[in-house]
Every structure is written in C-alpha cells, then in structure tokens.
Design a protein around this motif. Structure first.
Motif, short mmCIF file in Angstrom:
data_model
loop_
_atom_site.label_atom_id
_atom_site.label_comp_id
_atom_site.label_asym_id
_atom_site.label_seq_id
_atom_site.Cartn_x
_atom_site.Cartn_y
_atom_site.Cartn_z
N ARG A 1 -5.82 8.27 25.78
CA ARG A 1 -6.92 8.48 24.84
C ARG A 1 -6.36 8.29 23.44
O ARG A 1 -5.50 9.04 23.00
N VAL A 2 -6.82 7.28 22.74
CA VAL A 2 -6.27 6.91 21.43
C VAL A 2 -6.85 7.83 20.36
O VAL A 2 -8.06 7.89 20.15
N THR A 3 -5.96 8.56 19.68
CA THR A 3 -6.38 9.47 18.61
C THR A 3 -5.88 9.05 17.24
O THR A 3 -6.27 9.63 16.23
N GLY A 4 -4.99 8.05 17.20
CA GLY A 4 -4.46 7.58 15.91
C GLY A 4 -4.06 6.13 15.99
O GLY A 4 -3.56 5.67 17.02
N VAL A 5 -4.30 5.40 14.91
CA VAL A 5 -3.95 3.98 14.84
C VAL A 5 -3.27 3.72 13.50
O VAL A 5 -3.78 4.13 12.45
N ASP A 6 -2.12 3.07 13.52
CA ASP A 6 -1.42 2.74 12.29
C ASP A 6 -0.79 1.36 12.44
O ASP A 6 -0.28 1.03 13.51
N GLY A 7 -0.86 0.57 11.39
CA GLY A 7 -0.31 -0.78 11.45
C GLY A 7 0.52 -1.10 10.23
O GLY A 7 0.17 -0.74 9.10
N THR A 8 1.65 -1.76 10.46
CA THR A 8 2.46 -2.30 9.37
C THR A 8 2.33 -3.81 9.40
O THR A 8 2.66 -4.45 10.40
N TRP A 9 1.82 -4.36 8.30
CA TRP A 9 1.73 -5.81 8.13
C TRP A 9 2.62 -6.14 6.93
O TRP A 9 2.15 -6.24 5.80
N LYS A 10 3.91 -6.25 7.18
CA LYS A 10 4.88 -6.45 6.10
C LYS A 10 5.00 -7.95 5.84
O LYS A 10 5.73 -8.68 6.52
N LEU A 11 4.24 -8.41 4.85
CA LEU A 11 4.10 -9.84 4.57
C LEU A 11 4.43 -10.16 3.12
O LEU A 11 3.81 -11.02 2.50
N THR B 1 15.63 -8.93 3.80
CA THR B 1 14.69 -8.02 4.46
C THR B 1 14.13 -8.73 5.68
O THR B 1 14.57 -9.82 6.05
N TRP B 2 13.17 -8.11 6.32
CA TRP B 2 12.57 -8.66 7.52
C TRP B 2 11.07 -8.44 7.42
O TRP B 2 10.61 -7.32 7.21
N ASN B 3 10.27 -9.49 7.54
CA ASN B 3 8.82 -9.37 7.59
C ASN B 3 8.37 -9.27 9.04
O ASN B 3 8.96 -9.90 9.92
N TYR B 4 7.29 -8.53 9.27
CA TYR B 4 6.84 -8.34 10.65
C TYR B 4 5.45 -7.72 10.67
O TYR B 4 4.95 -7.20 9.67
N VAL B 5 4.85 -7.78 11.86
CA VAL B 5 3.59 -7.09 12.12
C VAL B 5 3.80 -6.18 13.31
O VAL B 5 4.38 -6.58 14.33
N ALA B 6 3.35 -4.93 13.20
CA ALA B 6 3.44 -3.98 14.31
C ALA B 6 2.30 -2.98 14.19
O ALA B 6 1.95 -2.55 13.10
N VAL B 7 1.74 -2.62 15.33
CA VAL B 7 0.66 -1.62 15.38
C VAL B 7 1.06 -0.53 16.36
O VAL B 7 1.55 -0.83 17.46
N LEU C 1 0.02 -15.89 8.56
CA LEU C 1 -0.51 -14.61 8.12
C LEU C 1 -0.18 -14.35 6.66
O LEU C 1 -1.01 -13.82 5.90
N MET C 2 1.02 -14.71 6.24
CA MET C 2 1.39 -14.55 4.84
C MET C 2 0.52 -15.41 3.94
O MET C 2 0.02 -14.95 2.90
N GLN C 3 0.29 -16.64 4.33
CA GLN C 3 -0.56 -17.52 3.53
C GLN C 3 -1.99 -17.00 3.47
O GLN C 3 -2.63 -17.05 2.40
N ASP C 4 -2.46 -16.47 4.58
CA ASP C 4 -3.83 -15.95 4.62
C ASP C 4 -3.97 -14.75 3.70
O ASP C 4 -4.99 -14.60 3.00
N ARG C 5 -2.96 -13.88 3.67
CA ARG C 5 -3.03 -12.71 2.79
C ARG C 5 -2.99 -13.12 1.32
O ARG C 5 -3.61 -12.47 0.48
N ILE C 6 -2.28 -14.20 1.01
CA ILE C 6 -2.24 -14.67 -0.37
C ILE C 6 -3.63 -15.13 -0.82
O ILE C 6 -4.09 -14.86 -1.92
N LYS C 7 -4.35 -15.78 0.10
CA LYS C 7 -5.69 -16.29 -0.21
C LYS C 7 -6.69 -15.18 -0.43
O LYS C 7 -7.66 -15.33 -1.19
N THR C 8 -6.47 -14.03 0.24
CA THR C 8 -7.48 -12.97 0.20
C THR C 8 -7.13 -11.85 -0.75
O THR C 8 -7.83 -10.84 -0.80
#
Length: 207
Positions: free
Chosen positions: A159-169, A95-101, A199-206
């Motif tokens: 004009r921003v009306t929607g925000v979505d983020g993928t943090w695949k970690l 697979t592929w891990n990534y961050v995108a907004v 980022l992956m390590q940080d998510r594990i901690k939280t």
C-alpha cells in the motif's frame, strides 16, 4: 533521494507514471542487521495506491512478513557521469545525473489463490509492449508445470503511502551548461544516457 530540493521538481503524477512504466525496482524492508533487499517486477495501480508483486517463497523477505511491515521500492532510471569539463565553467566538480523514484508503504502477503490473477496481469502488462508479437500467457503452459512453478512463489502487495522522486538533470546549472552536458553525457559511463540527455533537454525547454 538527493537532499537538494531543486532536484525534486517532478509532480507526484510524473513520479508515479515513471515507476509504473518502469515496472521493476529494488524492494527493501528492515531486517536484523542489514536491510533485506530483493529486485522485483511490480504492477503499480492507476491511482498509485498499490504496488503488486510476487516473491520466491524462499526469499528472506517472505519469511520476515509474518505481519504487514514498512517497505520501500526504489525504481532506478537512466544515469550518467558528468565531467566538470563539460559545463564550460571553471571550478566545477564531477557528479552523476540520474532519475530515481521511491515508493514507500506497507508490504503484506496475499492469499495464494490470488497469485494466478497477478501473474496473468503482470505478463499481460509486459507482453503488451512486444506487439505485434502474440502475447504470452499462463494458458500456454502445461497445467502441472504451472502448478509446480506457482508453488515456488507467493503474491504480495504494498500500500503506497509516500512517493518521492529525484530527477537530477543539472537544474542547478545555467541553461548553457545544461545543454553542453546533455550534448556530451552519452560519451561517459552510465546507463541509458541517450534517454537522460533527452530528459535534460526537455527540462531546459520547460523551465
């Protein structure tokens, strides 16, 4: 955006902070046939309601903007390939891990007289990251040269009306598997894997 909701665990504020700090993305609008796409630097307001940018006058998006139109800005972050061997668990797949907004909204052209202020604010934002280097500004340019360059570009905003983020970690894996991937992801293909591993390590901690 990845369809699995487990990878959409970031708060809106975190997604906006990421996009604002990144300051560069892929602008897409609907065209006749394939979408029209342009890679653009942008400024995102503190409240996350406006993304300001400029485009080359000959850009097909500019020609399409006879009136405000729906648009999306995709902001890519770090990414990295994940080998199944790294999990330490049988029967896994690559697979592929990534961050995108993604920022979604309505794009419109602005009056040309607003271009100088936009350019000054954009350059000030990016130059502030280069301290202690004295910041560059348009005031350093010959006025005639600046005027010629300004005629080639146009200001715009969304004009921003929607925000979505993928943090695949690897949130869908055990902590042990995630730690193992984070420790090895820098050895594979991708971009900014060291940041991705952090980022992956940080998510594990939280979690």
């Amino acid at each position: 955006m990845h369809p699995n909701p487990i990878f959409h665990d970031a708060e809106t504020t975190q997604n906006l902070d990421f996009a604002r700090a990144r300051g560069f993305g892929v602008l897409a609008v609907a065209g006749q046939g394939a979408p029209l796409i342009s890679h653009i630097p942008f400024l995102l307001s503190q409240d996350g309601q406006w993304a300001e940018l400029h485009l080359v006058r000959s850009n097909p998006i500019v020609r399409a903007l006879k009136a405000p139109m729906p648009a999306r800005i995709a902001v890519n972050g770090p990414d990295g390939y994940v080998s199944p061997d790294w999990y330490g668990v049988a029967d896994q797949v690559p697979t592929w891990n990534y961050v995108a907004v993604h920022l979604q909204g309505e794009l419109e052209l602005l009056p040309s007289e607003e271009l100088r202020d936009l350019l000054d604010r954009q350059s000030a934002f990016y130059e502030s990251r280069l301290l202690p280097k004295p910041p560059w500004s348009t005031a350093k340019m010959d006025p005639d040269a600046l005027a010629r360059m300004r005629r080639m570009i146009v200001p715009a905003r969304m004009r921003v009306t929607g925000v979505d983020g993928t943090w695949k970690l690897s949130q869908n894996k055990s902590d042990a598997a995630r730690k193992s991937v984070a420790a090895q992801i820098e050895s594979g293909p991708g971009a900014e894997q060291q940041i991705l591993a952090a980022l992956m390590q940080d998510r594990i901690k939280t979690t």
